[in-house]
Structures are given as C-alpha cells and as structure tokens.
Design a protein around this motif. Structure first.
Motif, PDB file in Angstrom:
ATOM      1  N   GLY A 181     100.177  17.850  44.219  1.00  0.00           N
ATOM      2  CA  GLY A 181     101.313  17.496  43.369  1.00  0.00           C
ATOM      3  C   GLY A 181     101.677  18.616  42.413  1.00  0.00           C
ATOM      4  O   GLY A 181     100.821  19.401  41.991  1.00  0.00           O
ATOM      5  N   PHE A 182     102.959  18.668  42.067  1.00  0.00           N
ATOM      6  CA  PHE A 182     103.468  19.663  41.130  1.00  0.00           C
ATOM      7  C   PHE A 182     104.034  18.964  39.901  1.00  0.00           C
ATOM      8  O   PHE A 182     104.807  18.007  40.035  1.00  0.00           O
ATOM      9  N   ASN A 183     103.664  19.415  38.727  1.00  0.00           N
ATOM     10  CA  ASN A 183     104.259  18.896  37.503  1.00  0.00           C
ATOM     11  C   ASN A 183     105.628  19.553  37.341  1.00  0.00           C
ATOM     12  O   ASN A 183     105.725  20.715  36.919  1.00  0.00           O
ATOM     13  N   THR A 184     106.682  18.827  37.656  1.00  0.00           N
ATOM     14  CA  THR A 184     108.030  19.405  37.680  1.00  0.00           C
ATOM     15  C   THR A 184     108.591  19.660  36.287  1.00  0.00           C
ATOM     16  O   THR A 184     109.685  20.203  36.156  1.00  0.00           O
ATOM     17  N   GLU A 185     107.836  19.294  35.245  1.00  0.00           N
ATOM     18  CA  GLU A 185     108.302  19.527  33.871  1.00  0.00           C
ATOM     19  C   GLU A 185     107.852  20.883  33.321  1.00  0.00           C
ATOM     20  O   GLU A 185     108.324  21.302  32.275  1.00  0.00           O
ATOM     21  N   VAL A 186     106.917  21.551  34.011  1.00  0.00           N
ATOM     22  CA  VAL A 186     106.385  22.804  33.468  1.00  0.00           C
ATOM     23  C   VAL A 186     106.729  23.960  34.394  1.00  0.00           C
ATOM     24  O   VAL A 186     106.867  23.798  35.611  1.00  0.00           O
TER      25      VAL A 186
END
Length: 416
Positions: A181-186
C-alpha cells in the motif's frame, strides 16, 4: 440466550450506535431503521436500495448479541469502559458451542451446546482455542498431538506437514488479497506515476513462487475470482522494469529514492518485505523495513503513520462492495479500511452507484469500472491471493474452511 426479533433489533441498533463506535459500523451505515414486526420477523429500512445487505448481515459484524450483554455494554460505556468488554469477557450466543472460560492471551474454551436449536449438533464435547503465535511451534505441537488443528499454516511449512503420516494439509482458495500500500497523502506517493512505477517493479509471479511456494495466485485486481463483482475485463499493471524507471524519471526521481516500509512481525510478511526490498532496488528505490507487533502496526497503518506498507484485506462477504467500498471510498479513510487514504471523486461515485444498483449485470459492469479506475490510480500494488492453509491430525474428520477465512467445526469428529 433466546434468538428472537427483539435480540436482532438490539444488536443491529448497537452496532450502528455512534456512541458505541464499532469499527465495523460502516457495514450498516445505510440502515435507517430496524423494527420488530412480530416475535421472529424484523423489518429493516435502508437509506437507499442496497444490494449487498444480505451479505453484510452474514458478516460477523451482523452477529446477534445477547440482550443482557447489550445492556451491560451500555452500563460499561456509561462508566467510561469499553462497550465491547462484556461480550469479550463472557460471550453468549445460540450456536452449537457455548462459552465456558478463557485465559486472556492464552486460550478460550467452548463446550457442546446441548440446547442448540438445530438437530445437527456438534460432534465433540469441547473445543479449546490456544494462542500460539510462533508458526513453527504450532507445527511442533500438531506433530506431538498437543493440538488437533493448526490454523493457519505458513506455505513454507506445507511440505513438513505433508511428509508426516500423522498430519494432513487442508487447503482452499481464499478471498484475501495481500498488497503493498501507498500513503497517497505523503510525497512522493501523492504522485500517481510514482505509485504505478513501484507497482510495475513488482514481479508477482516470483513472489507467489518464492513466498508462497506456489500456494496462491498473483493478484491483478483487489478482489479474487469467485467474489461477486470480479471481472476479467480489467486493465492490469504488468511487470515492466524499464517502464517503471521511465515513470520515476518523469516524476522527478531518475535515481530513485529512499523509503520506509511498515509491516508487522508475522513470518510471511517479513519474508515478503525482504523480497520487495530486493525487487524495488532494481529501480533505485531503497527500502528500509520498519517492523512492529501486529497491534501497533495496525494502529500506525490506520492513522497514516507510514509511507508504504504491507497489508491484506479479505472480502469476507464474497461481495465486491466489501472488498472495494470499505478499502477505497473516501468515507472510510483510516481504521475502517481506506489505509491508502485515497480520495477520488469519480471512484467514490462509482462505488456509491454499484452498492445501490439492484440489477446484477449492471453492478458487475460498475465494479469493472471501479477496478479499472483503481488500475489508473494504483493506491495499492496488488500482490497475490494466498490459499487458506490449515493442518490437522490425520484422525480429524469434518473440518473445513470458507474461502473468506472462517472455519467450520460443527461436524468435526476425532477417530481415536
């Protein structure tokens, strides 16, 4: 406990109560009213047509709780304690087993419920669930006969179990998707090209062979074959190292970058983290592995305290709404399921439309559109669907597992 309409109403009202703040409340967020019609009839109203409601009611979140426990849970809540304390300490139900005792963190014991309503009662007198965190210890205890069933087995231990004449493997396909998963906020994962680049750099076939010993299938979509809404008419992100490097260069990272991967300390997950570390190094992405015990890991993932992370999600209802809406709709950011924290208006609209659509073929088409939109956005790199693997002593009969990961013990017998 007597299961009647009043118990059903109290249970569904409780799971939806904002004061209780159940993590699974989203499963029934569309329910506006639950009304008792007669002793065994309940009328449920929803805010909009909701096709997967029967599947959601079959989820463990739809379990019916004893009215006495519900009353106690509200007393606990009023006293500043957890509303889940009473049910956790001494659950009460109408199943073929009943609660006897527990040693928190060690074991839970159930006994045969002689008052079970169905003529097909459990075949054994008691069942004890033992907590044995280490996978190799579980195997050893199975081999000595200290335990009868090992749920679950690491793929790397399958050959050991099969080579022992006293133990057998029980294996079924699963609906659990393992993902990066990728933290799309950072930064840099707020850039879709970076996310797609890392997705392209993952050799899923190599992971299935190396991590699972071939016991599973690569994942090109977030929901497994066999789940309602799965479509083969979906764009997949193919393994392509050169294209991945080009996307990184376009995003401003021609030489790659350093990143920290959040994971838990489960054995398979550790092996997977190391394998991904090696694969992503081929495009210049240097991965530092940050490991926590599961409780801390899941808390950090839910709060967005990560850059990239390993996780899994099982579509336990066998309906795409649970595997897609919970995980990718912006209403569910954080602990409810959307740990990539993706916000996409078109995606939200498609997910909303699909869960309200009553025509089956139209629903399937909408879910195909959802999966194609996710291929564009790539908030997750889908890795694989591992088979559910358990092991039993050779004298155990009648044990079986659902693809969703639950197991069934009513018909288990011990031929000794």
């Amino acid at each position: 406990m007597r299961l009647n309409a009043e118990a059903v109403k109290l249970s569904l009202d409780r799971v939806r109560d904002p004061e209780v703040a159940a993590p699974v409340a989203f499963l029934f967020g569309m329910v506006t009213d639950v009304r008792v019609v007669d002793e065994y009839t309940v009328h449920i109203e929803t805010e909009f047509p909701f096709a997967p409601l029967p599947a959601h009611l079959a989820h463990t979140a739809g379990s019916i709780i004893s009215p006495q426990l519900i009353e106690q849970s509200y007393e606990d809540l009023a006293n500043g304690e957890s509303p889940f304390k009473a049910a956790n300490e001494k659950p009460s139900g109408t199943g073929y087993f009943k609660f006897e005792n527990q040693q928190p963190g060690n074991s839970v014991t159930l006994s045969n419920n002689e008052d079970y309503w169905h003529e097909e009662k459990a075949k054994v007198g008691t069942v004890t669930f033992k907590v044995i965190p280490e996978s190799l210890t579980r195997i050893a205890e199975l081999e000595t006969g200290a335990i009868d069933i090992n749920f679950t087995v690491s793929p790397s231990d399958v050959s050991r179990v099969e080579s022992n004449p006293d133990t057998l493997i029980e294996q079924v396909s699963s609906t659990r998707m393992v993902y990066l998963g990728f933290n799309t906020e950072v930064e840099p994962f707020n850039d879709v090209n970076v996310r797609r680049a890392l997705h392209m750099a993952v050799d899923k076939n190599a992971l299935v062979e190396g991590i699972l010993d071939g016991v599973g299938i690569p994942a090109d979509t977030p929901i497994a074959p066999g789940v309602y809404g799965y479509s083969e008419d979906v764009d997949s992100i193919e393994y392509d190292i050169e294209q991945a490097k080009e996307l990184l260069a376009e995003a401003g990272y021609p030489d790659g970058f350093d990143v920290t991967l959040l994971t838990d300390d489960e054995r398979e997950r550790q092996d997977l983290a190391v394998a991904l570390q090696s694969q992503l190094a081929e495009i210049g992405v240097n991965v530092n592995i940050d490991t926590y015990e599961f409780g801390t890991y899941i808390e950090r993932a839910g709060q967005g305290q990560m850059e990239i992370f390993l996780g899994s999600w099982g579509t336990v209802t066998i309906d795409a709404d649970y595997g897609l809406y919970a995980v990718f709709h912006s209403d569910n950011i954080g602990p409810p399921g959307n740990r990539s924290r993706i916000v996409n208006e078109e995606l939200d609209q498609l997910l909303d439309a699909a869960r309200q659509e009553t025509d089956p073929e139209t629903r399937i088409d909408l879910y195909a559109q959802v999966q194609n939109k996710l291929a564009e956005e790539s908030p997750y790199a889908y890795l694989y669907f591992p088979d559910n693997i358990s092991a039993v002593r050779s004298d155990v009969e009648g044990f079986w597992q659902y693809p969703s990961g639950y197991f069934f013990l009513r018909d288990v017998t011990l031929n000794r």
